[in-house]
Design a protein around this motif. Structure first.
Motif, PDB file in Angstrom:
ATOM      1  N   TRP A 123      28.397  59.026 108.770  1.00 52.25           N
ATOM      2  CA  TRP A 123      27.186  58.581 109.461  1.00 52.25           C
ATOM      3  C   TRP A 123      26.013  59.533 109.235  1.00 52.25           C
ATOM      4  N   THR A 124      26.299  60.747 108.836  1.00 53.37           N
ATOM      5  CA  THR A 124      25.225  61.720 108.656  1.00 53.37           C
ATOM      6  C   THR A 124      24.358  61.406 107.449  1.00 53.37           C
ATOM      7  N   ARG A 125      24.912  60.697 106.462  1.00 49.93           N
ATOM      8  CA  ARG A 125      24.111  60.372 105.274  1.00 49.93           C
ATOM      9  C   ARG A 125      22.930  59.483 105.643  1.00 49.93           C
ATOM     10  N   SER A 126      23.153  58.478 106.479  1.00 48.34           N
ATOM     11  CA  SER A 126      22.044  57.585 106.842  1.00 48.34           C
ATOM     12  C   SER A 126      21.023  58.298 107.721  1.00 48.34           C
ATOM     13  N   ALA A 127      21.491  59.123 108.638  1.00 48.07           N
ATOM     14  CA  ALA A 127      20.561  59.860 109.494  1.00 48.07           C
ATOM     15  C   ALA A 127      19.726  60.842 108.677  1.00 48.07           C
ATOM     16  N   ALA A 128      20.369  61.544 107.752  1.00 54.68           N
ATOM     17  CA  ALA A 128      19.638  62.484 106.897  1.00 54.68           C
ATOM     18  C   ALA A 128      18.664  61.739 105.994  1.00 54.68           C
ATOM     19  N   PHE A 129      19.057  60.578 105.491  1.00 55.86           N
ATOM     20  CA  PHE A 129      18.184  59.795 104.614  1.00 55.86           C
ATOM     21  C   PHE A 129      16.926  59.337 105.353  1.00 55.86           C
ATOM     22  N   VAL A 130      17.096  58.830 106.561  1.00 51.57           N
ATOM     23  CA  VAL A 130      15.939  58.369 107.340  1.00 51.57           C
ATOM     24  C   VAL A 130      15.001  59.535 107.634  1.00 51.57           C
ATOM     25  N   TRP A 131      15.540  60.685 108.000  1.00 52.77           N
ATOM     26  CA  TRP A 131      14.688  61.835 108.293  1.00 52.77           C
ATOM     27  C   TRP A 131      13.928  62.283 107.042  1.00 52.77           C
ATOM     28  N   GLN A 132      14.598  62.270 105.897  1.00 54.37           N
ATOM     29  CA  GLN A 132      13.928  62.700 104.669  1.00 54.37           C
ATOM     30  C   GLN A 132      12.834  61.708 104.275  1.00 54.37           C
ATOM     31  N   LEU A 133      13.049  60.420 104.518  1.00 48.82           N
ATOM     32  CA  LEU A 133      11.985  59.445 104.258  1.00 48.82           C
ATOM     33  C   LEU A 133      10.774  59.718 105.141  1.00 48.82           C
ATOM     34  N   LEU A 134      11.017  60.078 106.392  1.00 49.93           N
ATOM     35  CA  LEU A 134       9.905  60.429 107.276  1.00 49.93           C
ATOM     36  C   LEU A 134       9.185  61.690 106.784  1.00 49.93           C
ATOM     37  N   MET A 135       9.929  62.642 106.281  1.00 46.82           N
ATOM     38  CA  MET A 135       9.320  63.858 105.751  1.00 46.82           C
ATOM     39  C   MET A 135       8.454  63.551 104.526  1.00 46.82           C
ATOM     40  N   VAL A 136       8.933  62.658 103.648  1.00 45.33           N
ATOM     41  CA  VAL A 136       8.139  62.272 102.480  1.00 45.33           C
ATOM     42  C   VAL A 136       6.888  61.523 102.929  1.00 45.33           C
ATOM     43  N   ALA A 137       7.035  60.681 103.965  1.00 43.50           N
ATOM     44  CA  ALA A 137       5.881  59.929 104.471  1.00 43.50           C
ATOM     45  C   ALA A 137       4.824  60.852 105.067  1.00 43.50           C
ATOM     46  N   ILE A 138       5.206  62.019 105.526  1.00 42.60           N
ATOM     47  CA  ILE A 138       4.240  62.997 106.031  1.00 42.60           C
ATOM     48  C   ILE A 138       3.731  63.880 104.895  1.00 42.60           C
ATOM     49  N   ALA A 139       4.584  64.185 103.922  1.00 42.38           N
ATOM     50  CA  ALA A 139       4.210  65.087 102.835  1.00 42.38           C
ATOM     51  C   ALA A 139       3.204  64.462 101.878  1.00 42.38           C
ATOM     52  N   VAL A 140       3.326  63.176 101.602  1.00 40.82           N
ATOM     53  CA  VAL A 140       2.423  62.536 100.632  1.00 40.82           C
ATOM     54  C   VAL A 140       0.975  62.570 101.114  1.00 40.82           C
ATOM     55  N   PRO A 141       0.663  62.175 102.351  1.00 42.32           N
ATOM     56  CA  PRO A 141      -0.730  62.304 102.786  1.00 42.32           C
ATOM     57  C   PRO A 141      -1.213  63.749 102.824  1.00 42.32           C
ATOM     58  N   ALA A 142      -0.323  64.676 103.141  1.00 37.17           N
ATOM     59  CA  ALA A 142      -0.718  66.091 103.122  1.00 37.17           C
ATOM     60  C   ALA A 142      -1.107  66.512 101.712  1.00 37.17           C
ATOM     61  N   LEU A 143      -0.340  66.079 100.724  1.00 36.06           N
ATOM     62  CA  LEU A 143      -0.678  66.398  99.339  1.00 36.06           C
ATOM     63  C   LEU A 143      -1.996  65.750  98.919  1.00 36.06           C
ATOM     64  N   LEU A 144      -2.206  64.509  99.336  1.00 38.16           N
ATOM     65  CA  LEU A 144      -3.415  63.794  98.944  1.00 38.16           C
ATOM     66  C   LEU A 144      -4.666  64.330  99.641  1.00 38.16           C
ATOM     67  N   ASN A 145      -4.502  64.957 100.803  1.00 39.23           N
ATOM     68  CA  ASN A 145      -5.644  65.498 101.537  1.00 39.23           C
ATOM     69  C   ASN A 145      -5.941  66.950 101.198  1.00 39.23           C
ATOM     70  N   GLY A 146      -5.227  67.511 100.239  1.00 39.64           N
ATOM     71  CA  GLY A 146      -5.519  68.866  99.801  1.00 39.64           C
ATOM     72  C   GLY A 146      -4.653  69.942 100.416  1.00 39.64           C
ATOM     73  N   SER A 147      -3.738  69.592 101.297  1.00 38.87           N
ATOM     74  CA  SER A 147      -2.813  70.574 101.877  1.00 38.87           C
ATOM     75  C   SER A 147      -1.596  70.682 100.961  1.00 38.87           C
ATOM     76  N   THR A 148      -1.798  71.265  99.806  1.00 40.34           N
ATOM     77  CA  THR A 148      -0.761  71.280  98.781  1.00 40.34           C
ATOM     78  C   THR A 148       0.480  72.032  99.228  1.00 40.34           C
ATOM     79  N   LEU A 149       0.308  73.198  99.813  1.00 45.04           N
ATOM     80  CA  LEU A 149       1.466  73.987 100.235  1.00 45.04           C
ATOM     81  C   LEU A 149       2.272  73.260 101.301  1.00 45.04           C
TER      82      LEU A 149
END
Length: 123
Positions: free
Chosen positions: A62-88
């Protein structure tokens, strides 16, 4: 690797919860209820991710699905950060998330997570 990355993410959330708690006591807040809700939410997420990390290390499926959903949320936050100039910020959040997503679907991880935990194999 997956358990360690998710564990580090849980630790980062716990640290953020501590920072939010100190900020709630040291800075004026528009909404006390909102600040308390945010603090409780961050600590609950940290506890949940810690549970995912520990049980992923044990091999529960069951941990694979929970980890996958959390990582998708992290990517969904990281992409706008990258596009707005917060590269690090975007890279710190996005690179581990993409690595975990990749490793979640490797044959070794899938085979390891077919166990029910405790060293028993499913038939």
């Amino acid at each position: 690797m997956i358990a360690s990355v998710v564990g580090l993410q849980a630790l980062a959330l716990a640290v953020a919860g501590v920072v939010f708690t100190f900020a709630a006591f040291n800075q004026p807040s528009i909404s006390i209820a909102g600040a308390v809700f945010l603090i409780v939410l961050v600590f609950a997420l940290a506890a949940g991710l810690a549970a995912v990390s520990v049980n992923a290390f044990k091999g529960f499926r069951w941990t694979r699905s929970a980890a996958f959903v959390w990582q998708l949320l992290m990517v969904a936050i990281a992409v706008p950060a990258l596009l707005n100039g917060s590269t690090l910020t975007g890279l710190v959040m996005g690179v581990p998330a993409i690595a975990v997503i990749y490793y979640l679907f490797t044959p070794r991880v899938v085979a390891y997570s077919l166990r029910t935990g405790g060293g028993q194999q499913l038939l």
